[in-house]
Scaffold this motif. Structure first.
Motif, PDB file in Angstrom:
ATOM      1  N   ALA A 102       0.809  -1.222   0.000  1.00 31.16           N
ATOM      2  CA  ALA A 102       0.000   0.000   0.000  1.00 31.16           C
ATOM      3  C   ALA A 102       0.840   1.268   0.000  1.00 31.16           C
ATOM      4  O   ALA A 102       0.376   2.323  -0.424  1.00 31.16           O
ATOM      5  CB  ALA A 102      -0.932  -0.003   1.211  1.00 31.16           C
ATOM      6  N   GLY A 103       2.039   1.182   0.523  1.00 31.43           N
ATOM      7  CA  GLY A 103       2.930   2.332   0.541  1.00 31.43           C
ATOM      8  C   GLY A 103       2.782   3.243   1.741  1.00 31.43           C
ATOM      9  O   GLY A 103       3.646   4.064   1.993  1.00 31.43           O
ATOM     10  N   ASP A 104       1.707   3.102   2.503  1.00 31.12           N
ATOM     11  CA  ASP A 104       1.501   4.020   3.613  1.00 31.12           C
ATOM     12  C   ASP A 104       0.299   3.572   4.433  1.00 31.12           C
ATOM     13  O   ASP A 104      -0.559   2.848   3.950  1.00 31.12           O
ATOM     14  CB  ASP A 104       1.245   5.432   3.070  1.00 31.12           C
ATOM     15  CG  ASP A 104       1.452   6.531   4.094  1.00 31.12           C
ATOM     16  OD1 ASP A 104       1.879   6.238   5.227  1.00 31.12           O
ATOM     17  OD2 ASP A 104       1.194   7.689   3.756  1.00 31.12           O
ATOM     18  N   VAL A 105       0.248   4.057   5.653  1.00 30.49           N
ATOM     19  CA  VAL A 105      -0.979   3.978   6.440  1.00 30.49           C
ATOM     20  C   VAL A 105      -1.818   5.163   5.989  1.00 30.49           C
ATOM     21  O   VAL A 105      -1.340   6.297   5.997  1.00 30.49           O
ATOM     22  CB  VAL A 105      -0.678   4.052   7.950  1.00 30.49           C
ATOM     23  CG1 VAL A 105      -1.960   4.192   8.760  1.00 30.49           C
ATOM     24  CG2 VAL A 105       0.120   2.825   8.394  1.00 30.49           C
ATOM     25  N   THR A 106      -3.042   4.916   5.579  1.00 29.56           N
ATOM     26  CA  THR A 106      -3.853   5.987   5.010  1.00 29.56           C
ATOM     27  C   THR A 106      -4.272   7.000   6.077  1.00 29.56           C
ATOM     28  O   THR A 106      -4.364   6.684   7.262  1.00 29.56           O
ATOM     29  CB  THR A 106      -5.134   5.429   4.353  1.00 29.56           C
ATOM     30  OG1 THR A 106      -5.943   4.824   5.376  1.00 29.56           O
ATOM     31  CG2 THR A 106      -4.806   4.415   3.265  1.00 29.56           C
ATOM     32  N   ASP A 107      -4.524   8.208   5.629  1.00 26.62           N
ATOM     33  CA  ASP A 107      -5.017   9.248   6.528  1.00 26.62           C
ATOM     34  C   ASP A 107      -6.363   8.853   7.123  1.00 26.62           C
ATOM     35  O   ASP A 107      -6.641   9.149   8.282  1.00 26.62           O
ATOM     36  CB  ASP A 107      -5.149  10.585   5.787  1.00 26.62           C
ATOM     37  CG  ASP A 107      -3.802  11.186   5.418  1.00 26.62           C
ATOM     38  OD1 ASP A 107      -2.783  10.821   6.045  1.00 26.62           O
ATOM     39  OD2 ASP A 107      -3.767  12.018   4.496  1.00 26.62           O
ATOM     40  N   GLU A 108      -7.185   8.174   6.350  1.00 24.33           N
ATOM     41  CA  GLU A 108      -8.491   7.722   6.836  1.00 24.33           C
ATOM     42  C   GLU A 108      -8.328   6.749   8.000  1.00 24.33           C
ATOM     43  O   GLU A 108      -9.008   6.869   9.028  1.00 24.33           O
ATOM     44  CB  GLU A 108      -9.270   7.053   5.699  1.00 24.33           C
ATOM     45  CG  GLU A 108     -10.604   6.488   6.124  1.00 24.33           C
ATOM     46  CD  GLU A 108     -11.294   5.716   5.010  1.00 24.33           C
ATOM     47  OE1 GLU A 108     -12.283   5.040   5.329  1.00 24.33           O
ATOM     48  OE2 GLU A 108     -10.854   5.760   3.852  1.00 24.33           O
ATOM     49  N   THR A 109      -7.424   5.802   7.850  1.00 21.81           N
ATOM     50  CA  THR A 109      -7.187   4.839   8.927  1.00 21.81           C
ATOM     51  C   THR A 109      -6.625   5.545  10.153  1.00 21.81           C
ATOM     52  O   THR A 109      -7.066   5.309  11.277  1.00 21.81           O
ATOM     53  CB  THR A 109      -6.232   3.722   8.457  1.00 21.81           C
ATOM     54  OG1 THR A 109      -6.903   2.976   7.441  1.00 21.81           O
ATOM     55  CG2 THR A 109      -5.829   2.796   9.594  1.00 21.81           C
TER      56      THR A 109
END
Length: 151
Positions: A102-109
């Motif tokens: 995914a490349g990152d922990v999403t801002d939404e999460t």
């Protein structure tokens, strides 16, 4: 299956103690032991670490979690057993474990995690998930078999 080598944490002087010392730092941050076990189980399922899947499933059972909830960790999105806070932590577990995908922990999460956990608790979750990914990689790389007794 036979291990490729003795577990690296037992080979290098001080490695096991250092890993265990880090593990103790997040246990008093206000995140329940059960939630840490649930998120560790999910990361271990993703990473295919049989040692940790067995260990965290057994710890959850010992803590009083139902078989149904333990079995449902892999399909938590469709299962009715998890609170909103647990779901946020499980999303964090998956995204941290799959950084390469995914490349990152999403801002939404992250925003969902912030709704349920204060800064110390978020730090504990991030540290715990980082450490389980270390343990998963040590075990999977050296093909440590489940069912063995350490210590």
């Amino acid at each position: 299956m036979e291990a490729r080598m003795k577990h690296p944490a037992f080979v290098l002087d001080g490695a096991l103690a250092a890993l265990q010392a880090v593990g103790k730092t997040y246990l008093s941050a206000g995140v329940s032991r059960e939630l840490l076990e649930i998120t560790n189980l999910r990361a271990s399922q993703i990473n295919g670490c049989a040692v940790c899947v067995e260990m965290h499933s057994q710890a959850l059972k010992k803590a009083g979690e139902t078989d149904e909830k333990i079995w449902a960790v892999a399909s938590w999105r469709e299962a009715p057993y998890f609170s909103e806070a647990e779901r946020a932590a499980l999303r964090l577990s998956e995204e941290m474990t799959r950084l390469a995908d995914a490349g990152d922990v999403t801002d939404e999460t992250w925003a969902e995690v912030e709704k349920h956990f204060d800064e110390r608790q978020r730090a504990a979750l991030v540290m715990s998930l980082s450490m389980i990914n270390v343990w998963n990689r040590l075990n999977a790389t050296t093909r440590q078999p489940s069912g063995q007794k350490w210590g």
